[in-house]
Design a protein around this motif. Structure first.
Motif, PDB file in Angstrom:
ATOM      1  N   GLY A   1     -44.111  19.934 -29.231  1.00 29.51           N
ATOM      2  CA  GLY A   1     -43.646  19.256 -30.441  1.00 29.51           C
ATOM      3  C   GLY A   1     -42.143  19.107 -30.472  1.00 29.51           C
ATOM      4  N   ARG A   2     -41.442  20.153 -30.080  1.00 23.61           N
ATOM      5  CA  ARG A   2     -39.975  20.105 -30.082  1.00 23.61           C
ATOM      6  C   ARG A   2     -39.445  19.132 -29.029  1.00 23.61           C
ATOM      7  NH1 ARG A   2     -37.730  24.010 -33.215  1.00 23.61           N
ATOM      8  NH2 ARG A   2     -39.097  25.698 -33.923  1.00 23.61           N
ATOM      9  N   LEU A   3     -40.053  19.131 -27.855  1.00 23.78           N
ATOM     10  CA  LEU A   3     -39.613  18.219 -26.795  1.00 23.78           C
ATOM     11  C   LEU A   3     -39.818  16.764 -27.198  1.00 23.78           C
ATOM     12  CD1 LEU A   3     -40.955  20.051 -23.597  1.00 23.78           C
ATOM     13  CD2 LEU A   3     -38.572  19.835 -24.338  1.00 23.78           C
ATOM     14  N   LEU A   4     -40.940  16.474 -27.842  1.00 26.41           N
ATOM     15  CA  LEU A   4     -41.199  15.098 -28.290  1.00 26.41           C
ATOM     16  C   LEU A   4     -40.214  14.672 -29.368  1.00 26.41           C
ATOM     17  CD1 LEU A   4     -45.104  15.141 -28.368  1.00 26.41           C
ATOM     18  CD2 LEU A   4     -43.681  13.718 -26.892  1.00 26.41           C
ATOM     19  N   MET A   5     -39.800  15.626 -30.217  1.00 29.06           N
ATOM     20  CA  MET A   5     -38.795  15.311 -31.240  1.00 29.06           C
ATOM     21  C   MET A   5     -37.463  14.939 -30.604  1.00 29.06           C
ATOM     22  SD  MET A   5     -39.370  18.151 -34.259  1.00 29.06           S
ATOM     23  CE  MET A   5     -37.801  17.712 -35.026  1.00 29.06           C
ATOM     24  N   ARG A   6     -37.111  15.617 -29.526  1.00 31.24           N
ATOM     25  CA  ARG A   6     -35.817  15.380 -28.889  1.00 31.24           C
ATOM     26  C   ARG A   6     -35.804  14.061 -28.108  1.00 31.24           C
ATOM     27  NH1 ARG A   6     -34.417  21.469 -26.541  1.00 31.24           N
ATOM     28  NH2 ARG A   6     -34.194  22.470 -28.589  1.00 31.24           N
ATOM     29  N   ASN A   7     -36.804  13.874 -27.249  1.00 32.66           N
ATOM     30  CA  ASN A   7     -36.876  12.638 -26.475  1.00 32.66           C
ATOM     31  C   ASN A   7     -38.306  12.448 -25.993  1.00 32.66           C
ATOM     32  OD1 ASN A   7     -36.665  10.567 -24.435  1.00 32.66           O
ATOM     33  ND2 ASN A   7     -34.457  10.937 -24.439  1.00 32.66           N
ATOM     34  N   ALA A   8     -39.053  11.624 -26.717  1.00 30.97           N
ATOM     35  CA  ALA A   8     -40.483  11.459 -26.443  1.00 30.97           C
ATOM     36  C   ALA A   8     -40.744  10.829 -25.077  1.00 30.97           C
ATOM     37  CB  ALA A   8     -41.121  10.610 -27.541  1.00 30.97           C
ATOM     38  N   MET A   9     -39.989   9.783 -24.732  1.00 37.18           N
ATOM     39  CA  MET A   9     -40.253   9.089 -23.473  1.00 37.18           C
ATOM     40  C   MET A   9     -39.962   9.975 -22.271  1.00 37.18           C
ATOM     41  SD  MET A   9     -41.449   6.491 -21.982  1.00 37.18           S
ATOM     42  CE  MET A   9     -41.596   5.281 -23.302  1.00 37.18           C
ATOM     43  N   LYS A  10     -38.841  10.684 -22.289  1.00 35.46           N
ATOM     44  CA  LYS A  10     -38.511  11.575 -21.171  1.00 35.46           C
ATOM     45  C   LYS A  10     -39.545  12.692 -21.035  1.00 35.46           C
ATOM     46  CE  LYS A  10     -33.477  10.922 -20.879  1.00 35.46           C
ATOM     47  NZ  LYS A  10     -32.148  11.587 -21.010  1.00 35.46           N
ATOM     48  N   THR A  11     -40.031  13.194 -22.178  1.00 35.18           N
ATOM     49  CA  THR A  11     -41.057  14.240 -22.153  1.00 35.18           C
ATOM     50  C   THR A  11     -42.339  13.720 -21.517  1.00 35.18           C
ATOM     51  OG1 THR A  11     -40.164  15.275 -24.153  1.00 35.18           O
ATOM     52  CG2 THR A  11     -42.437  15.806 -23.574  1.00 35.18           C
ATOM     53  N   ALA A  12     -42.736  12.498 -21.900  1.00 37.09           N
ATOM     54  CA  ALA A  12     -43.963  11.909 -21.360  1.00 37.09           C
ATOM     55  C   ALA A  12     -43.858  11.682 -19.853  1.00 37.09           C
ATOM     56  CB  ALA A  12     -44.258  10.590 -22.069  1.00 37.09           C
TER      57      ALA A  12
END
Length: 390
Positions: A260-271
């Motif tokens: 959840g935290r990673l998606l808040m920071r940068n969703a595309m990079k996380t994906a």
């Protein structure tokens, strides 16, 4: 988040935990059910496979049909059906009655889970939505992973009937908490069925659907057979095997919050990073699989990443169709269950063809396909949420 929002999300998390424990917890007591009703374990497995099939079928349909009704009333209806179904299961006189008592609630499963994800996302600001959703998904993961050993323990310590009653108890707690603490939640803006289904005309929606199926297949091709993998390859047994599975479950709960935290920071990079990092961990398993200590580290990483995969999948579909959140979350649940079916089948093929150690190759295959579909979406659409949804 306000205290009221935190309480709302906590109740939703308990609710999805109860529903997912009802679905997956029965895996831990299949041999007991087979003995009790004097049937084969494979026949008892219908309690799992038909439940998942019902969820996959109703996933895109049922949340859509109930999308215009007061949210609180819908949640109470579904939780009530699960309580009744579980109570009937306790007193089931034969296997057919037990099967019916499980399959009927299964059709209502996607309604609550899709609704819980939608309510969690809309109860907070747009920036905090991934974090709120990750807390609800934590309940999903806890039900899927911790529900099995908890149910097995209750049945071993008491009886099969008490294990069934445990399912009813958790759902009843969520029902009472919803009734007492959640205010009426009428749908302010009712969306027509057509305006929601129309999202299927968008290529980005289908790209998201394919990606979620690939991710679900990648994780389930290994997680379904994780106990057998640890027993036959790492030679774990008894308390050490239990500890390893507990580490996997605990790591998954941590992974939900991290995701959840990673998606808040940068969703595309996380994906984009997700399939790459998980692929590296799969390859790492070839090096660590023979040693207990190093393999525990791999298990920890697997648990964290499997859970992050759930977060990425949910975000990936809902960000592709934000104008129809209930329908999109229904698609997420349906695709996730389809991914479990495909991944389990492929994992089984690798076991029978090459051996248990090589189930990670099936996972790698699906991860490569998911990465291709993620990069294709990134190429075709701007990475910002607004443009992704256009």
């Amino acid at each position: 988040m306000t205290k009221q929002n935190n309480l709302l999300i906590f109740i939703l998390t308990v609710g999805v935990f109860g529903i997912l424990t009802t679905e997956m917890g029965v895996i831990g007591i299949l041999p007991l059910i087979a003995d009790h009703f004097q049937i084969s374990v494979s026949k008892a497995g219908l309690l799992v496979s038909l439940f998942a099939l019902a969820v996959a079928i109703s996933g895109p349909i049922m949340p859509l049909l109930f999308s215009g009704i007061n949210r609180k009333k819908v949640m109470l209806l579904v939780l009530g059906i699960f309580v009744i179904g579980n109570i009937v299961s306790v007193f089931a006189s034969n296997f057919t009655v037990l099967l019916i008592a499980r399959v009927i609630p299964a059709f209502f499963h996607p309604i609550y889970c899709a609704l819980a994800l939608t309510v969690a996302a809309t109860s907070v600001s747009k920036e905090e939505a991934p974090k709120a959703v990750s807390k609800v998904i934590l309940g999903v993961t806890a039900g899927m992973i911790l529900g099995v050993p908890i149910t097995n323990y209750v049945a071993s310590a008491t009886s099969l009937e008490m294990a069934m009653l445990f399912f009813a108890f958790v759902n009843a707690v969520a029902f009472i908490a919803t009734l007492v603490f959640i205010p009426s939640m009428p749908v302010k803006e009712r969306l027509s069925y057509g305006s929601q289904v129309v999202v299927l005309k968008k290529p980005i929606t289908w790209l998201a659907v394919v990606t979620v199926i690939f991710i679900g297949s990648a994780t389930s091709s290994i997680s379904t057979f994780i106990a057998e993998y640890l027993e036959t390859i790492t030679n774990l047994s008894g308390n050490i095997l239990t500890l390893a599975l507990f580490v996997l479950g605990l790591a998954s709960l941590i992974g939900n919050l991290v995701g959840g935290r990673l998606l808040m920071r940068n969703a595309m990079k996380t994906a984009i990073a997700f399939p790459i990092v998980l692929g590296i961990v799969h390859l790492l398993s070839f090096v660590t699989s023979k040693s207990t200590g190093p393999m525990m580290i791999t298990i920890l990483l697997w648990g964290i990443l499997f859970a992050i995969g759930n977060n990425v999948s949910q975000y990936w579909i809902t960000s592709a169709a934000p104008e129809a959140p209930d329908f999109a979350n229904g698609l997420f649940l349906s695709c996730g269950n389809l991914g479990i079916t495909i991944g389990t089948a492929v994992g089984g093929l690798f076991i029978s063809g090459l051996g248990t150690q090589y189930i990670v190759l099936g996972g790698l295959l699906f991860l490569i396909m998911s990465l291709v579909s993620i990069l294709l979406r990134n190429y075709m659409y701007s990475p910002t949420t607004k443009q992704l949804a256009s």
